[in-house]
Motif scaffolding. Structure first.
Motif, mmCIF file in Angstrom:
data_model
loop_
_atom_site.group_PDB
_atom_site.id
_atom_site.type_symbol
_atom_site.label_atom_id
_atom_site.label_comp_id
_atom_site.label_asym_id
_atom_site.label_seq_id
_atom_site.Cartn_x
_atom_site.Cartn_y
_atom_site.Cartn_z
ATOM 1 N N VAL A 282 52.336 -10.819 46.736
ATOM 2 C CA VAL A 282 53.394 -10.301 47.607
ATOM 3 C C VAL A 282 54.560 -9.794 46.766
ATOM 4 N N SER B 72 41.845 -28.495 52.266
ATOM 5 C CA SER B 72 42.558 -28.617 53.542
ATOM 6 C C SER B 72 41.620 -28.650 54.749
ATOM 7 N N ARG C 117 41.175 -18.143 57.638
ATOM 8 C CA ARG C 117 42.522 -17.714 57.239
ATOM 9 C C ARG C 117 42.602 -16.215 57.050
ATOM 10 N N ALA D 84 52.393 -23.788 63.243
ATOM 11 C CA ALA D 84 53.114 -25.023 62.894
ATOM 12 C C ALA D 84 53.115 -25.980 64.078
ATOM 13 N N CYS E 72 52.171 -23.881 54.161
ATOM 14 C CA CYS E 72 51.032 -24.199 55.031
ATOM 15 C C CYS E 72 49.741 -23.703 54.383
ATOM 16 N N GLY E 73 48.621 -24.128 54.936
ATOM 17 C CA GLY E 73 47.329 -23.627 54.478
ATOM 18 C C GLY E 73 46.651 -24.524 53.468
ATOM 19 N N ARG F 25 47.598 -32.478 60.829
ATOM 20 C CA ARG F 25 47.187 -33.308 59.691
ATOM 21 C C ARG F 25 45.675 -33.507 59.761
ATOM 22 N N ILE G 63 43.936 -27.533 60.772
ATOM 23 C CA ILE G 63 44.919 -27.282 59.708
ATOM 24 C C ILE G 63 45.642 -25.954 59.953
ATOM 25 N N GLU G 64 44.963 -24.991 60.541
ATOM 26 C CA GLU G 64 45.608 -23.703 60.844
ATOM 27 C C GLU G 64 46.610 -23.828 61.990
ATOM 28 N N SER H 297 60.409 -26.926 58.496
ATOM 29 C CA SER H 297 59.164 -27.702 58.470
ATOM 30 C C SER H 297 58.284 -27.216 57.322
ATOM 31 N N PHE H 298 57.339 -28.087 56.935
ATOM 32 C CA PHE H 298 56.440 -27.781 55.819
ATOM 33 C C PHE H 298 55.002 -28.022 56.243
ATOM 34 N N PHE I 202 45.335 -14.851 55.847
ATOM 35 C CA PHE I 202 46.520 -14.755 55.001
ATOM 36 C C PHE I 202 46.475 -13.494 54.145
ATOM 37 N N VAL I 203 47.655 -13.043 53.756
ATOM 38 C CA VAL I 203 47.780 -11.920 52.822
ATOM 39 C C VAL I 203 46.974 -12.236 51.561
ATOM 40 N N ASP J 87 51.815 -30.023 55.924
ATOM 41 C CA ASP J 87 51.770 -31.462 55.617
ATOM 42 C C ASP J 87 51.255 -31.766 54.208
ATOM 43 N N ASP K 114 52.199 -19.276 53.226
ATOM 44 C CA ASP K 114 51.057 -20.133 52.919
ATOM 45 C C ASP K 114 50.879 -20.264 51.414
ATOM 46 N N GLU L 230 61.973 -20.148 56.022
ATOM 47 C CA GLU L 230 61.687 -20.288 57.455
ATOM 48 C C GLU L 230 60.631 -21.377 57.635
ATOM 49 N N ARG L 231 60.278 -21.673 58.886
ATOM 50 C CA ARG L 231 59.408 -22.805 59.227
ATOM 51 C C ARG L 231 58.013 -22.747 58.582
ATOM 52 N N ASN L 232 57.426 -23.932 58.417
ATOM 53 C CA ASN L 232 56.022 -24.080 57.985
ATOM 54 C C ASN L 232 55.782 -23.570 56.573
ATOM 55 N N GLN M 217 60.400 -15.225 55.829
ATOM 56 C CA GLN M 217 59.198 -15.233 56.671
ATOM 57 C C GLN M 217 58.770 -16.662 56.991
ATOM 58 N N ASP N 125 48.330 -19.660 49.701
ATOM 59 C CA ASP N 125 47.624 -18.505 49.123
ATOM 60 C C ASP N 125 48.631 -17.455 48.651
ATOM 61 N N GLN N 126 49.755 -17.332 49.363
ATOM 62 C CA GLN N 126 50.796 -16.403 48.920
ATOM 63 C C GLN N 126 51.485 -16.950 47.680
ATOM 64 N N ASN O 94 55.752 -19.465 57.954
ATOM 65 C CA ASN O 94 54.333 -19.638 57.589
ATOM 66 C C ASN O 94 53.985 -19.089 56.205
#
Lengths: 467, 200
Positions: B45, A131, A430, A196, B78-79, A231, A226-227, B101-102, A432-433, B104, B20, B73-75, B16, B22-23, B18
């Motif tokens: 998670v 990405s 990132r 987003a 992602c990631g 695109r 990307i974050e 939304s997703f 992220f969790v 891309d 991602d 929810e939105r996005n 939630q 990774d989740q 976003n």
């Protein structure tokens, strides 16, 4: 006279192979970057019984699974991971693709190696099964990440089916303050437009503060497009870009240089060209940033406090903040500067270039780390350059580990992870969790801010530390 | 690729934004074979570091087992570009995702795996999630030819999809074969570019 066009539009139009009446375009791909996670693409190619169409357009380097402890393939502990690294060697040898393998000083993170080798150039289309391919837009390329199936598609056809994204311009004008870096700029942008905010769009970064950035800084900004959901992200090529590209190994040779430069000069967005969306920021308003939550949009100025999941928010937002704070182990209202860190990571395709290491070394020089801290250079060449400048000695004297190139603790795929509950100040992309290991708490910062955290054990405002 | 036409199945709400990739599948599972990734879905998670289910996570709540449609929810997605985020969902039974939304890349990866990502208005998605929480196990009906989704409340919505993508899903088209049908155009493009950008 033709209508004014954006840089994105110019590059897009130049790469259309087929425009279908249903709005889909078969887009030609000029450069395909491969890494040790691309083995699946070769697998798809084999399933199809096809050959790689343009081996001269593909470049490979292992980065995700390599050992940053020794830089030796034999030291990759997980046999499955070792096989993936070795596979890139056999796959590229069979298909005739240029490879920068482990042990080659040119090996490193694909998104560091591409620009460094001149594989990345203005006006080209580039893809990679990663990405953060958006990084390469910093030189004026249209570059984006794809999944494994599309990697196989590009290998077989050198093309991709695409619907044309929308165009968005983000302008940052004015002058950045001392110790405010490209990383702070992109975190401020994401905080403003959300994770987003640019979905479905190609971002062009513009404005005097963007033009004032070095190529390294521009790579950092485009990297995190990307974050922001983008695109791709791109910056118009200018004198800075052209100076950077001169004499790069895979760039245009002297005989073709002028022709290439003339092409590059034709790329910037025409005056009056329209964007689907415009956003602007004042450079002077941006200060060193730190993320507090589990999305890159959760970024705050270092002078801020951990947010309260309260006042004026809807139930879903409150719940989101509460969940993020629970995972991050943070108390609402705490000053960011009072948050203690357990570990520091300086590296990743976002911030592992020579300028990043110089900025961190400047903070570290003459000080000592108080928590375990790593520097992982983005490539063998970055590492060698830093060593030639004596930066390794500064990091080592301060107590840092000086490791071999790779993605390392940005994604932890090679086993470079934190421990559950650890809080990491990280120059990666990132938060992220679980991104840096199960239960690990990631805070995204610039290299200077990461270095400040390493020597103070908390999020310190680098502007005051160096005042 | 398995064609997609209609789907009537239980759905699960993810509240939630976003979420991602990774989740959806943590990085440490990516180097494993596809069949060894099945239980990695939402692993970190869904389970705590000791391996105990986290009660607050929706997949650990009663009534949502066997869901084949996600409503988020939105996005969503992602990631990271990891296609495993789509395949691990597929291998756990999912064939359609609904979200305002997703990410891309995730969105594109869906079509490569015969999965339908549906974008609906955020308020409507919130309404569907609420209905799913109120009555876990409720079904959603998706009809791709008519581009409609019927929610658990019986309300029908039309969704937009590119005709190219719709056609590919309905017929289970192999994109590489489709592209190879344009071989002449690709070769012509390459010949032209070799002159114009001769330094490449």
């Amino acid at each position: 006279m033709t209508a004014p066009r954006t840089m994105f539009e110019k590059i897009w139009q130049r790469h259309v192979v087929v425009d279908r009446p249903d709005g889909y375009t078969l887009l030609y791909v000029d450069r395909h970057l491969l890494h040790d996670g691309s083995a699946g693409g070769y697998g798809k190619l084999r399933e199809m019984g096809r050959k790689l169409r343009r081996p001269d357009r593909a470049f490979a380097t292992p980065d995700h699974y390599t050992s940053t402890a020794s830089g030796k393939v034999a030291d990759i502990r997980d046999p499955g991971h070792r096989k993936l690294v070795e596979a890139i060697q056999t796959n590229t040898a069979e298909s005739g693709v240029t490879l920068f393998y482990v042990g080659d000083p040119r090996q490193g993170i694909a998104h560091v190696v591409g620009p460094e080798q001149g594989v990345t150039q203005p006006g080209l289309t580039m893809v990679c099964g990663d990405s953060h391919t958006s990084t390469h837009g910093a030189l004026g390329a249209l570059a984006f990440g794809i999944g494994t199936s599309e990697v196989g598609h590009v290998m077989a056809t050198q093309c991709l089916w695409q619907r044309k994204p929308k165009a968005m311009r983000i302008s940052v004008d004015g002058t950045l303050g001392a110790h405010v870096t490209a990383k702070d700029v992109i975190l401020a942008i994401i905080a403003k437009i959300s994770a987003a905010g640019a979905v479905g769009h190609v971002i062009e970064y513009a404005g005097s503060a963007i033009r004032g950035l070095s190529v390294e800084g521009r790579l950092t900004v485009c990297n995190m497009s990307i974050e922001a959901g983008g695109r791709a992200g791109m910056i118009a090529p200018d004198d800075t870009t052209i100076a950077y590209l001169r004499n790069r190994p895979f760039g245009p040779k002297e005989a073709e240089w002028d022709k290439a430069v003339a092409f590059w000069r034709s790329l910037p967005t025409d005056d009056g060209a329209g964007f689907d969306r415009e956003v602007s920021l004042n450079a002077a308003d941006i200060v060193p940033m730190v993320t507090w939550g589990t999305s890159p949009e959760d970024a705050l100025p270092i002078t801020g406090r951990i947010p309260e999941p309260s006042s004026g928010l809807d139930a879903a937002k409150k719940d989101g903040i509460a969940r993020a704070l629970d995972y991050m182990g943070l108390t609402p209202g705490t000053l960011l500067e009072e948050v203690a860190v357990d570990r520091v990571f300086i590296g990743s395709c976002t911030n592992s270039r020579i300028e990043d290491l110089r900025a961190a070394a400047k903070v570290v020089d003459g000080r000592k780390t108080v928590v375990p801290s790593w520097v992982v250079a983005g490539s063998g060449l970055v590492k060698a350059q830093a060593e030639a400048e004596g930066l390794d000695k500064i990091f080592l004297a301060a107590g840092f580990e000086w490791r071999e190139p790779g993605c390392s603790m940005c994604v932890g795929m090679n086993g470079d992870t934190g421990k559950p509950g650890e809080r990491i100040a990280s120059t990666s992309n990132r938060n992220f969790v679980g991104r840096q290991g199960q239960g690990v708490r990631t805070h995204l910062v610039s290299p200077a801010m990461a270095a400040a955290a390493a020597v103070t054990g908390r999020f310190a405002d680098v502007r005051r530390l160096l005042a | 690729m398995e064609p997609f036409t209609t789907l009537k199945a239980a759905a699960i709400p993810f509240d939630q934004p976003n979420i991602d990739t990774d989740q959806i599948i943590p990085a440490r599972f990516l180097g494993k074979a596809r069949d060894a990734q099945v239980n990695a879905l939402f692993h970190d998670v869904r389970y705590d570091p000791a391996g105990k289910p986290i009660p607050g996570f929706v997949m650990n709540q009663p009534g949502f087992a066997g869901a084949r449609i996600s409503v988020s929810e939105r996005n969503f997605g992602c990631g990271s570009s990891r296609e495993n985020a789509v395949t691990v969902m597929v291998d756990n039974g999912f064939r359609a995702f609904i979200s305002p939304s997703f990410g891309d890349i995730f969105f594109n990866n869906c079509f490569q795996n015969g999965v339908l990502p549906i974008r609906l208005d955020a308020a409507r998605v919130a309404e569907i999630r609420k209905a799913l929480h109120e009555k876990p196990g409720s079904e959603i009906s998706i009809d791709l030819p008519s581009q409609t989704v019927i929610g658990p409340d019986g309300k029908s919505d039309r969704f937009e999809i590119d005709s190219f993508r719709k056609d590919c899903l309905l017929k289970g088209v192999d994109e590489v074969n489709l592209t190879l049908g344009y071989e002449k155009d690709i070769a012509a493009f390459e010949a032209k570019q070799a002159k114009e950008l001769s330094w490449l």
